[in-house]
Design a protein around this motif. Sequence first.
Motif, PDB file in Angstrom:
ATOM      1  N   ASN A 137       0.870  -1.186   0.000  1.00 50.84           N
ATOM      2  CA  ASN A 137       0.000   0.000   0.000  1.00 50.84           C
ATOM      3  C   ASN A 137       0.900   1.227   0.000  1.00 50.84           C
ATOM      4  N   CYS A 138       1.331   1.629  -1.190  1.00 49.47           N
ATOM      5  CA  CYS A 138       2.428   2.594  -1.312  1.00 49.47           C
ATOM      6  C   CYS A 138       2.028   4.012  -0.912  1.00 49.47           C
ATOM      7  N   VAL A 139       2.888   4.656  -0.126  1.00 55.32           N
ATOM      8  CA  VAL A 139       2.607   6.023   0.337  1.00 55.32           C
ATOM      9  C   VAL A 139       3.630   7.029  -0.198  1.00 55.32           C
ATOM     10  N   LEU A 140       4.376   6.651  -1.219  1.00 57.10           N
ATOM     11  CA  LEU A 140       5.467   7.515  -1.691  1.00 57.10           C
ATOM     12  C   LEU A 140       4.983   8.888  -2.139  1.00 57.10           C
ATOM     13  N   ASP A 141       3.710   8.996  -2.553  1.00 59.70           N
ATOM     14  CA  ASP A 141       3.182  10.306  -2.965  1.00 59.70           C
ATOM     15  C   ASP A 141       3.133  11.278  -1.780  1.00 59.70           C
ATOM     16  N   LEU A 142       3.028  10.730  -0.573  1.00 57.94           N
ATOM     17  CA  LEU A 142       2.931  11.579   0.617  1.00 57.94           C
ATOM     18  C   LEU A 142       4.302  11.901   1.208  1.00 57.94           C
ATOM     19  N   THR A 143       5.326  11.189   0.773  1.00 54.26           N
ATOM     20  CA  THR A 143       6.638  11.313   1.424  1.00 54.26           C
ATOM     21  C   THR A 143       7.742  11.690   0.426  1.00 54.26           C
ATOM     22  N   ALA A 144       7.360  12.449  -0.564  1.00 60.28           N
ATOM     23  CA  ALA A 144       8.317  12.988  -1.546  1.00 60.28           C
ATOM     24  C   ALA A 144       9.113  11.893  -2.246  1.00 60.28           C
ATOM     25  N   ALA A 180      14.690  12.941   7.701  1.00 58.52           N
ATOM     26  CA  ALA A 180      15.461  14.167   7.400  1.00 58.52           C
ATOM     27  C   ALA A 180      15.475  14.373   5.889  1.00 58.52           C
ATOM     28  N   GLU A 181      15.610  13.278   5.136  1.00 53.62           N
ATOM     29  CA  GLU A 181      15.631  13.391   3.679  1.00 53.62           C
ATOM     30  C   GLU A 181      14.264  13.813   3.135  1.00 53.62           C
ATOM     31  N   ILE A 182      13.206  13.258   3.741  1.00 49.48           N
ATOM     32  CA  ILE A 182      11.848  13.621   3.292  1.00 49.48           C
ATOM     33  C   ILE A 182      11.616  15.122   3.530  1.00 49.48           C
ATOM     34  N   VAL A 183      11.995  15.600   4.713  1.00 52.18           N
ATOM     35  CA  VAL A 183      11.803  17.018   5.044  1.00 52.18           C
ATOM     36  C   VAL A 183      12.615  17.893   4.081  1.00 52.18           C
ATOM     37  N   GLU A 184      13.840  17.471   3.823  1.00 49.26           N
ATOM     38  CA  GLU A 184      14.700  18.262   2.925  1.00 49.26           C
ATOM     39  C   GLU A 184      14.092  18.348   1.522  1.00 49.26           C
ATOM     40  N   ILE A 199      -0.551  10.879   8.224  1.00 51.06           N
ATOM     41  CA  ILE A 199      -0.754   9.595   7.538  1.00 51.06           C
ATOM     42  C   ILE A 199      -1.340   8.633   8.565  1.00 51.06           C
ATOM     43  N   PRO A 200      -2.517   8.102   8.312  1.00 59.67           N
ATOM     44  CA  PRO A 200      -3.148   7.240   9.331  1.00 59.67           C
ATOM     45  C   PRO A 200      -2.357   5.961   9.575  1.00 59.67           C
ATOM     46  N   ALA A 201      -2.642   5.345  10.717  1.00 61.12           N
ATOM     47  CA  ALA A 201      -1.984   4.074  11.033  1.00 61.12           C
ATOM     48  C   ALA A 201      -2.129   3.121   9.851  1.00 61.12           C
TER      49      ALA A 201
END
Length: 222
Positions: A137-144, A180-184, A199-201
């Motif tokens: 269940n990929c969340v990469l769109d939410l985490t850059a 840190a990488e996601i924030v950057e 992001i929900p559980a």
Amino acid sequence: MIVAQRKPLDEIIAKAEPFKKVVIAGCETCVAECHAGGKKEVEILAAQLRIAFNRKMVPVEISECSIERQCEPEMIESCAEQIAAEEAVLSLACGVGVQQMAERFPNLPVFPGLNTTFMGTHSAPAKWEERCAGCGNCVLDLTAGICPIARCSKSLLNGPCGGAHDGKCEVSEEIPCAWAEIVERLTKQGKLGQLRQIIPAKEWDTARDGGPRKLIHGEAAP
Ligand code: SF4
Ligand code: SF4
């Protein structure tokens, strides 16, 4: 791709030694790319085994074959006749390929020559790093586009833990903190505000925790 590395030579010798005829089966895709199980590695391992068995004066005949993808049943057929004539198979595929080979030749002992490690990519020449844990269940769109499941040591979904320092993970100075990488990256994209969205559980039933998974392609299924 799936990243793997070869098992220690002594371990492989011990597995092959009880047999008279062993075929080393390479796989020309992921494990060839990471220099673990392609045609070249089959040739090198075959030479090493022949030398080792000659020295020990143990009569094990080593043959070689190379399959485009051992994880695909129809591709194994390219070498099936040769393999069927052997006493044992030493598979240089990932764990999926080894299992497929064992299913195709249920009367032959099939043993793995590699240790399958992770799904990853080149991060530098001759260096591979884990990038995806196949959570389903990929969340990469939410985490850059940086995976918090595979790249954060705690698989955190909503920001860093208290142990991050100077952009490094508390587990090791060698590991960049994924958060840190996601924030950057989000900062560079001007999208840091996106992190306000919690992001929900995670529903882990799509991951391994839900047991062995299946994928059935609706239109193509028989
Ligand atoms: S979120 Fe899940 S599917 Fe997406 S990259 Fe990470 S582990 Fe893989
Ligand atoms: S330091 Fe960063 S990468 Fe390491 S566990 Fe904490 S949030 Fe995850």
